[in-house]
Design a protein around this motif. Structure first.
Motif, PDB file in Angstrom:
ATOM      1  N   LEU A 174       0.767  -1.245   0.000  1.00 25.78           N
ATOM      2  CA  LEU A 174       0.000   0.000   0.000  1.00 25.78           C
ATOM      3  C   LEU A 174       0.799   1.297   0.000  1.00 25.78           C
ATOM      4  CD1 LEU A 174      -2.717  -1.050   2.616  1.00 25.78           C
ATOM      5  CD2 LEU A 174      -3.000  -0.892   0.130  1.00 25.78           C
ATOM      6  N   LEU A 187      -2.797   8.997   0.675  1.00 22.37           N
ATOM      7  CA  LEU A 187      -3.931   8.078   0.756  1.00 22.37           C
ATOM      8  C   LEU A 187      -3.487   6.697   1.224  1.00 22.37           C
ATOM      9  CD1 LEU A 187      -5.870   9.034  -2.511  1.00 22.37           C
ATOM     10  CD2 LEU A 187      -6.423   9.681  -0.160  1.00 22.37           C
ATOM     11  N   VAL A 191      -4.995   4.565   4.398  1.00 23.44           N
ATOM     12  CA  VAL A 191      -5.527   3.211   4.279  1.00 23.44           C
ATOM     13  C   VAL A 191      -4.733   2.228   5.132  1.00 23.44           C
ATOM     14  CG1 VAL A 191      -5.879   1.279   2.680  1.00 23.44           C
ATOM     15  CG2 VAL A 191      -6.502   3.604   1.985  1.00 23.44           C
ATOM     16  N   THR A 196      -5.837  -0.486   8.355  1.00 26.89           N
ATOM     17  CA  THR A 196      -5.730  -1.847   7.820  1.00 26.89           C
ATOM     18  C   THR A 196      -4.809  -2.700   8.682  1.00 26.89           C
ATOM     19  OG1 THR A 196      -6.150  -1.118   5.543  1.00 26.89           O
ATOM     20  CG2 THR A 196      -5.011  -3.212   5.827  1.00 26.89           C
ATOM     21  N   LEU A 223      -6.205   5.932  -5.980  1.00 31.55           N
ATOM     22  CA  LEU A 223      -7.021   4.898  -5.342  1.00 31.55           C
ATOM     23  C   LEU A 223      -6.946   3.583  -6.109  1.00 31.55           C
ATOM     24  CD1 LEU A 223     -10.188   6.948  -4.294  1.00 31.55           C
ATOM     25  CD2 LEU A 223      -8.401   6.023  -2.800  1.00 31.55           C
ATOM     26  N   LEU A 245      -3.884   1.809  -4.965  1.00 31.67           N
ATOM     27  CA  LEU A 245      -4.088   1.179  -3.652  1.00 31.67           C
ATOM     28  C   LEU A 245      -4.978  -0.054  -3.759  1.00 31.67           C
ATOM     29  CD1 LEU A 245      -4.555   4.364  -1.430  1.00 31.67           C
ATOM     30  CD2 LEU A 245      -2.471   3.045  -1.863  1.00 31.67           C
ATOM     31  N   ALA A 268      -3.836  -3.655  -2.525  1.00 28.92           N
ATOM     32  CA  ALA A 268      -4.602  -4.473  -1.578  1.00 28.92           C
ATOM     33  C   ALA A 268      -4.881  -5.854  -2.157  1.00 28.92           C
ATOM     34  CB  ALA A 268      -5.911  -3.767  -1.219  1.00 28.92           C
ATOM     35  N   THR A 275      -9.874  -5.518   3.977  1.00 29.75           N
ATOM     36  CA  THR A 275      -9.969  -4.256   4.716  1.00 29.75           C
ATOM     37  C   THR A 275      -9.429  -3.095   3.884  1.00 29.75           C
ATOM     38  OG1 THR A 275      -9.694  -5.440   6.813  1.00 29.75           O
ATOM     39  CG2 THR A 275      -9.338  -3.065   6.845  1.00 29.75           C
ATOM     40  N   GLY A 276      -8.313  -3.330   3.212  1.00 32.39           N
ATOM     41  CA  GLY A 276      -7.753  -2.302   2.345  1.00 32.39           C
ATOM     42  C   GLY A 276      -8.715  -1.898   1.246  1.00 32.39           C
ATOM     43  N   LEU A 299     -11.629   0.229   2.669  1.00 36.88           N
ATOM     44  CA  LEU A 299     -11.211   1.595   2.966  1.00 36.88           C
ATOM     45  C   LEU A 299     -10.996   2.403   1.687  1.00 36.88           C
ATOM     46  CD1 LEU A 299      -8.770   0.818   5.901  1.00 36.88           C
ATOM     47  CD2 LEU A 299     -10.950   2.027   6.052  1.00 36.88           C
ATOM     48  N   VAL A 300     -10.479   1.758   0.650  1.00 37.23           N
ATOM     49  CA  VAL A 300     -10.318   2.446  -0.632  1.00 37.23           C
ATOM     50  C   VAL A 300     -11.679   2.856  -1.189  1.00 37.23           C
ATOM     51  CG1 VAL A 300      -9.700   2.094  -3.068  1.00 37.23           C
ATOM     52  CG2 VAL A 300      -8.096   1.430  -1.268  1.00 37.23           C
ATOM     53  N   LEU A 346     -13.000   5.786   0.844  1.00 40.43           N
ATOM     54  CA  LEU A 346     -12.307   7.024   0.462  1.00 40.43           C
ATOM     55  C   LEU A 346     -12.828   7.553  -0.866  1.00 40.43           C
ATOM     56  CD1 LEU A 346      -8.552   6.451   1.416  1.00 40.43           C
ATOM     57  CD2 LEU A 346     -10.101   8.172   2.346  1.00 40.43           C
TER      58      LEU A 346
END
Length: 463
Positions: free
Chosen positions: A177, A201, A205, A209, A403, A406, A410, A451-452, A455-456, A459
């Motif tokens: 990440l 970002l 994250v 995470t 994003l 990310l 993830a 989880t990542g 959250l992405v 966001l």
């Protein structure tokens, strides 16, 4: 996680030069190869090195690849992993043994345990793992952390899983990440993302995470699997007459981290061809950084703790025997991974998903997940997914592109299993069975990945 140190060329093989094998043979070949591997280890108790070799042959035979080509792929993966990860494991073992025999590991552990309650300790280990893992590939961070993880578990009385999983979560989250880690940098370059936005970002994250996949998940995993800390880095009685100070020990441990961080930052900010860039690139190469750390440790830890020349030499020599089997298994895992990559299974999966019409961020995550599952490599998943999705990133807002980086990161760490050399590295170091490794390490990677992604996506609603 990955045998991640030698795989940019492997990803090119999987993404750009995959053999034209029908999908009807590729998927069964991969599934049957993995099934044979698990069966040989779990049911027949065959050594993982032999099982991984036979699993590679099974993949090639079912896919219809010539056996000579299968062995070429296997030996290429084995050799590149042994040359990269194997050397680093050996240097890391030497460093770890000096850290243990000199009393330096005890000094770090006493400081961590003395200043942390039982409840806080897993969080402290997650932070240590994240700091160590920021500029490093997973394997390097793991071999540097193992002496500390083992001693913290023994000294605190907590389960090895309760202490170790948070540290692994910190390492893995940085791998997927946060730039300047090499993985995210590859995706940033391929998608033409903004480094600053992605870094900001990525930190947003990564912190929650790591909290979820590390200390929180470890509470449950330690109930499912309870393994004692092995004696791999147990200091020998009377090997040192005094301990090195905490400051000297921390300086020595962080030296390879700083060197590799310097290289990562130079790759971003320094112009190619400049003397400073050349020096930092050399010193920050993982092998050179760890070699420097071992030599430094001989003086700051070994001699600094009152160990004589013979004691230092004996400590270095004694570090290699216990990790010989680990190197063979991890290298064989690299060979199995390379066999899967060279059949083209990763590219096949990516092409299927790219035509599905899903949302861009979910698509990016899913492409990386399936390539990761098929090939066992986070780096291959990152590079291949980034290349496939690069056309979609053109013209998108900078935040959306970051994003996407990310989301790919993830997805690249999802469910490490038997085709990932990192799986075997964790299994052997922690002394767990295959099933126990899946219940702890593999599930932690999955929690981290999902989880990542969540959250992405959250966001994406606010930025």
């Amino acid at each position: 996680m990955t045998t991640t140190l030698s795989l940019l060329s492997a990803s090119a093989v999987g993404a750009d030069a995959a053999p034209a094998i029908p999908a009807g043979r590729l998927v069964p070949a991969a599934l049957l190869g993995i099934a044979v591997l698990v069966l040989l280890i779990v049911r027949f108790k065959l050594h993982p090195f032999l099982a991984l070799t036979l699993g590679s042959l099974t993949v090639g035979a079912v896919a219809g690849v010539a056996m000579t080509d299968v062995m070429d792929s296997y030996t290429k993966g084995f050799g590149s992993t042994a040359a990269g990860v194997g050397i680093l494991i050996a240097l890391g073992a030497m460093f770890g043994k000096l850290l243990a025999d000199s009393g330096g590991a005890d000094e770090i552990v006493d400081t961590i345990v003395g200043r942390s309650s039982t409840k806080v300790l897993p969080w402290a280990m997650a932070g240590v793992g994240a700091i160590i893992g920021l500029p490093m590939f997973f394997e390097i961070g793991l071999v540097l952390l193992m002496p500390v993880i083992f001693l913290v578990a023994r000294r605190s009385g907590l389960s090895l899983v309760r202490v170790g999983i948070p540290a692994l979560a910190g390492l893995s989250a940085m791998h997927g990440l946060v730039p300047p880690h090499p993985g995210p940098l590859v995706a940033i370059d391929a998608l033409k993302a903004n480094l600053g936005i992605t870094l900001g970002l990525g930190i947003l994250v990564a912190i929650p995470t790591v909290a979820v996949a590390g200390p929180w998940f470890a509470r449950f995993a330690s109930r499912w699997v309870d393994v004692p800390a092995p004696d791999l880095f147990e200091p020998r009685p009377e090997s040192a007459t005094r301990r090195p100070s905490f400051g000297i020990t921390l300086f020595t441990v962080l030296t390879p981290v700083v060197l590799m961080m310097g290289k990562a930052l130079a790759d971003i900010f320094a112009d190619k061809g400049t003397p400073a860039r050349a020096v930092l690139d050399f010193l920050g190469t993982p092998l050179v950084a760890l070699l420097i750390a071992v030599i430094l440790a001989m003086f700051t830890l070994g001699r600094g703790a009152g160990m004589g020349v013979k004691e230092v030499s004996s400590s270095l020599e004694g570090s290699l025997g216990p990790i010989a089997g680990i190197i063979l298994i991890v290298a064989a895992g690299g060979g199995f991974k390379q066999t899967l990559v060279d059949t083209g299974i990763g590219q096949l999966v990516a092409d299927w998903i790219a035509q599905s019409g899903l949302s861009v961020l979910l698509l990016a995550w899913l492409v990386a997940v399936l390539i990761r599952l098929a090939t066992g490599s986070a780096t291959v998943a990152t590079v291949t997914a980034s290349g496939i999705l690069a056309p979609l990133a053109a013209g998108m807002p900078a935040t959306q592109v970051s994003l996407m980086v990310l989301a790919i990161g993830a997805g690249s760490v999802f469910f490490s299993h038997v085709n990932d050399a990192g799986f075997w590295l964790v299994k052997e170091y922690f002394g767990m069975k295959v099933g126990q490794t899946i219940k702890t390490w593999s599930l932690m990677e999955t929690v981290l990945s999902v989880t990542g992604l969540v959250l992405v996506l959250l966001l994406n609603l606010v930025v």
